[in-house]
Write a protein that holds these residues in place. Structure first.
Motif, short mmCIF file in Angstrom:
data_model
loop_
_atom_site.label_atom_id
_atom_site.label_comp_id
_atom_site.label_asym_id
_atom_site.label_seq_id
_atom_site.Cartn_x
_atom_site.Cartn_y
_atom_site.Cartn_z
N MET A 177 -2.21 9.78 6.55
CA MET A 177 -1.22 8.70 6.53
C MET A 177 -0.93 8.33 5.08
N ASP A 178 0.28 7.82 4.85
CA ASP A 178 0.67 7.48 3.48
C ASP A 178 0.65 5.98 3.25
N ASP A 179 0.95 5.58 2.01
CA ASP A 179 0.88 4.17 1.65
C ASP A 179 1.97 3.35 2.30
N TYR A 180 3.10 3.97 2.63
CA TYR A 180 4.18 3.22 3.29
C TYR A 180 3.71 2.74 4.67
N LEU A 181 3.03 3.60 5.41
CA LEU A 181 2.51 3.19 6.72
C LEU A 181 1.49 2.07 6.55
#
Length: 981
Positions: free
Chosen positions: A307-311
């Motif tokens: 998962m990325d930081d936006y999520l």
């Protein structure tokens, strides 16, 4: 033959009549049912011809036979959560989920089970838990998806890292062809094949044609299928290869209801991991995390998610997890979440520790976090599972859509693919998008802000999809790594497989379904990916609305269409929503189903009567207005508000149901009864007269009407000597109708608690009311007037910094949630919103400030009273669950020495006026019997039953011998006995 017009034009009533006569089930061709099934979880909208809900497998067989006789298409449907358009079509929909959900047999030694297709995955796993077995694949929709749907879609989920796709779990299938052949299929030895062919008939024809297709194209099938863990696109012809045992069952997995109807399934099971551990690795960006996947996957985890930081930012902004949990994430802008299992905790932890050591030695060592607390692990895991809901409506950014959300590439090329995909997204100016998914198997999820509102935006979407498909194919990947082809990717299959393999798909379709009656327009002769999209050309005019819908740009159509079809409202346990669905198992009685019906009402094509629609009224009738969906729905659908809005328009200048005048105007009747409560109670209790009152008032005769208190709390408080009011900081105690007129002893206990904590209690001199009963019955004009008056009375105190303390959770929720949305421009309402606290919230703040030294806060003080230990079972009110939460209550009780167990059994089933109204009793009682009643009956002797909500207490008393208590009463009992001065 044109796709979408394959059925005859004979009158539908003939088909409907034959289905009703020959099928043991529910047959529905009404506008409301067709509206509820017009969507799945995709961008597409296709109202069905009708809906059949078979009561058993034989009934489903009969339904297919009738449809075949009428030459109309059919579509099998499970949880209806498909993201690519597989589950909405102009066909007769067979919904397996209501009745056909039996576990037919389980062989623990062989680790197999035989099930019906409508069984929900979580429900099945609960039944298997006594054998310590489970189904291997576990999609994020595990609480709502069905085994039949998982077979149709070849579902995977995070656990596929260890256990493979649904293909790997299927042993045998009992299937039915459109022309009536019924058979069990599975792996086929040469001897078995010879026997089948020798018997002749339709089955022999199918086997013979499939064997010929395979033998003529061995090289093509072996070379054109990507050799990756997550190839879900296309028909699984590779399962017919000799090395795979000519496995017809597995070849049918993932065929999206286009070839056969699955009647029963034998599936393999896996042991439930006894213990688990979680490691979280933080990288500089999501692509760098992708680069690390092969090294991490070599450690053989149960799951390897990315998962990325936006999520993570979306999770924070939408409060999907508390700050304390999210702080356990290591530094980074891209993360890998790695789960291990073991027979002991030491074994699971040992694997995690070895991974930490391996990661530390890598060329780009990540930040590392080892989550030791299983509760924290589950909370972090839920952030990842909530990806679809969290990304659908990112704050202050355009809505996002499916359409390219689950491609898969070889895991060892994942990092480079992510970089190229991000570049493509930026080229089309769709950024930022969040990237997450099952990275251990190279599967990437995302939702993209496609503009599907006009032709230009749709053309741009088409071009992006083609470019993205070519990119995936260049990497040797699959257009779908989990969600299937449906309509989103069907027309792109030649890019992945080539025309020759796609032609083989057509031959397979011809073998099983030569007339294209099975879910037409999918996989073979697919519909264009931009046909039947829900949004283009749909721009209704703004209408006068009572609520402001601040999260939906003030548009009811956006609110009604907010549902993205995840179907969490169809879960059968845990959380609050959706109580009516749990009682009826009806799609139309789920939050999702109601959202679809409202959406169709706004379109005016299937549901044509607008706000006057009886179909919509009927769909909303069993909505309890519990507000559970406001918090539990991943995209925060608030059906209670939508129902109130609808009722306001539906009954405008029309006669309402009598319960709207009785229960809806309860505050007025309570004030009148206060002049002679004994007379009112006598009238309500007289044999015969009470039945007349209930009949005239629209109240179910089986309900016991609540009795008015001999003296209201406000009258008692007015009589108190001024010397008893204390001299500490002031608080205003809100005398809601339920507490004031029916249970004043609760308010008296609250006064005692507040004064013991050092507060000076004030009570409004004039009647105040939050307007709840008018809101729940859609009398919003009256509710607004009442709220303005109440806010005007409370505002001076709030302006002076005096908090308003409430005792009835539903009233608190109105002041904190409904009132600001109903009266967004009223400054007094805004002030009251900011200044309103529950009793627990006030005491929790006070206890924090006092360091736990208050008589109602300190466990030491309570323990010093030499009392017996207090245990309590708490039922949070639904509105409290949705708006305020129960954490403050838990903290206050535990500091006071109360060992409290907070129930998670859903709504009590009464929900204000709902459970009293005629026609609702059976549903109300069913809901209670599914949760609160058995929980209370099974409580240990001496356990205090805690329920702050008037409805909850009333329902508990109606079905058990318990006498539930309010938080204020429990705390007051822990105080020293009052002594005369």
């Amino acid at each position: 033959m044109a796709i979408g017009t394959v059925h005859k034009t004979e009158p539908r009533t003939t088909l409907q009549e034959d289905l009703a006569a020959e099928v043991d089930g529910e047959v529905r061709f009404d506008a409301g049912s067709r509206a509820a099934y017009a969507h799945d979880s995709s961008n597409y909208r296709r109202p069905p011809i009708g809906v059949v809900v078979p009561r058993n497998v034989e009934a489903a067989v009969a339904a297919v036979q009738v449809c075949a006789r009428h030459e109309v298409p059919i579509l099998s449907r499970g949880g209806g959560t498909s993201l690519a358009g597989q589950c909405c079509n102009e066909a007769v929909v067979i919904d397996w989920s209501k009745y056909c959900h039996r576990l037919l047999s389980c062989d623990p030694d062989a680790r197999t089970a035989v099930v019906e297709p409508g069984i929900c995955l979580d429900d099945l796993n609960r039944r298997l838990s006594r054998h310590r077995l489970m189904v291997g694949p576990k999609p994020s929709t595990h609480d709502t998806c069905t085994i039949g749907g998982m077979i149709g879609n070849d579902s995977c989920g995070a656990s596929a890292q260890a256990y493979g796709k649904m293909t790997d779990s299927v042993v045998r299938l009992e299937v039915l062809t459109y022309d009536g052949l019924r058979m069990w299929v599975g792996e086929t030895s040469d001897e078995e094949y010879a026997r089948i062919v020798a018997e002749g008939g339709r089955r022999a024809e199918i086997y013979r044609e499939l064997r010929r297709l395979r033998d003529d194209n061995l090289a093509l099938i072996r070379t054109r299928y990507p050799d990756i863990p997550r190839r879900v696109s296309g028909y699984s012809l590779d399962q017919l290869l000799p090395e795979n045992g000519f496995n017809l069952a597995r070849a049918l997995v993932g065929s999206e209801s286009t070839l056969v109807t699955v009647l029963r399934a034998e599936i393999s099971l896996v042991p439930v991991p006894s213990y688990q551990s979680l490691v979280v690795l933080g990288y500089d960006d999501i692509a760098t995390a992708g680069d690390a996947v092969p090294e991490i996957a070599a450690c053989e985890p149960l799951a390897l998610e990315g998962m990325d930081d936006y999520l993570l930012d979306l999770a924070k902004s939408q409060h999907l997890a508390d700050d304390e949990t999210l702080e356990k994430m290591p530094k980074g802008a891209g993360w890998l979440m790695v789960r291990f299992g073991g027979d002991t905790q030491a074994e699971a932890d040992g694997k995690a520790e070895r991974l930490m050591e391996t990661a530390a030695r890598s060329s780009t060592p990540p930040h590392r976090g080892f989550v030791h607390d299983p509760a924290d692990e589950q909370r972090l895991w839920r952030v990842r599972e909530a990806g679809l809901g969290a990304t659908a409506y990112p704050p202050h950014r355009p809505d996002t859509h499916e359409g390219w959300e689950d491609a898969a590439v070889p895991p060892d090329r994942l990092g480079d693919y992510l970089r190229d995909f991000q570049a493509l997204v930026e080229e089309f100016h769709y950024d930022p998008v969040t990237l997450y998914g099952h990275f251990g198997q190279g599967c990437v999820h995302t939702r993209i802000p496609f503009d599907l509102s006009d032709r230009e935006g749709v053309e741009r979407y088409r071009e992006f999809a083609r470019r993205a498909a070519k990119l995936v194919c260049d990497y040797g990947g699959s257009l779908s790594g989990e969600h299937g082809d449906g309509q989103s990717r069907g027309e792109l299959l030649p890019l992945m497989f080539g025309d020759e393999v796609v032609a083989l798909f057509g031959r397979v379709k011809g073998i099983f379904d030569p007339d294209h009656r099975m879910n037409p327009g999918r996989v073979v002769d697919p519909l264009p990916l931009d046909k039947y999209l829900d949004l283009p050309g749909y721009h209704p005019k703004r209408q006068y609305l009572h609520f402001s819908y601040p999260e939906d740009d003030g548009r009811f159509i956006h609110a009604a269409a907010r549902c993205v079809g995840i179907g969490k409202c169809r879960s059968t346990s845990g959380g609050v929503m959706c109580p009516s669905y749990r009682a009826t198992r009806e799609e139309e009685h789920s939050t999702r189903g109601r959202s679809r019906v409202l959406q169709e009402m706004m379109r005016g094509e299937v549901v044509r009567d607008g706000w006057r629609s009886t179909e919509v009224r009927d769909a909303l009738d069993l909505c309890l207005a519990c507000k559970g969906c406001k918090s539990d729905c991943p995209v925060n659908v608030d059906m209670a508000t939508y129902k109130a809005e609808f009722l306001a328009h539906h009954y405008e200048r029309r006669l309402r149901p009598m319960s709207h005048y009785t229960m809806g105007w309860l505050p007025v009747w309570a004030r009148l009864a206060a002049h002679a409560p004994g007379v009112a109670n006598t009238a309500l209790g007289l044999p015969g007269l009470d039945r007349i009152v209930k009949r005239l008032g629209g109240i179910d005769e089986r309900r016991e009407l609540p009795r008015f208190a001999p003296e209201r709390f406000t009258d008692w408080f007015r009589r108190r000597p001024p010397t008893m009011t204390g001299d500490g900081p002031a608080v205003v105690l809100f005398p809601d109708t339920f507490t004031n007129s029916f249970h004043p002893h609760i308010a008296k206990a609250a006064v005692r608690v507040l004064e013991a904590a050092g507060y000076r209690v004030r009570v409004p001199s004039n009647p105040v009311c939050c307007g709840l009963t008018w809101i729940s019955t859609g009398q919003l004009g009256r509710a607004s007037k009442q709220l303005r008056r109440t806010a005007r009375m409370l505002a001076p105190a709030v302006r002076a910094g005096v908090p308003v303390v409430t005792l009835e959770p539903s009233c608190t929720a109105v002041l904190r949630s409904d009132a600001p949305e109903l009266l967004p421009d009223d400054e007094n309402v805004a002030r009251v919103h900011d200044g309103t606290l529950t009793l627990a919230e006030l005491l929790d703040e006070h206890q924090e400030a006092e360091g736990g030294t208050s008589p109602v806060a300190s466990h030491d003080v309570v323990a010093g009273l030499d009392r017996e230990p207090v245990t309590a079972l708490a039922q949070p009110h639904c509105h409290q669950h949705a708006v305020m939460g129960f954490d403050a209550d838990t903290r206050v009780l535990r500091r006071a020495g109360v060992d409290v167990d907070v129930l998670d059994v859903g709504c009590c089933g009464l929900a204000g006026n709902f459970g009293f109204e005629r026609g609702h009793y059976d549903v109300s009682a069913t809901i209670a019997e599914q949760g609160i009643w058995p929980a209370v009956r099974n409580a240990d002797p001496g356990t205090a039953i805690l329920a702050d909500g008037f409805s909850c207490r009333t329902q508990i008393e109606a079905g058990t011998d318990a006498r539930p208590r309010h938080l204020a009463e429990v705390l007051a009992d822990l105080l020293p006995e009052e002594r005369p001065s």
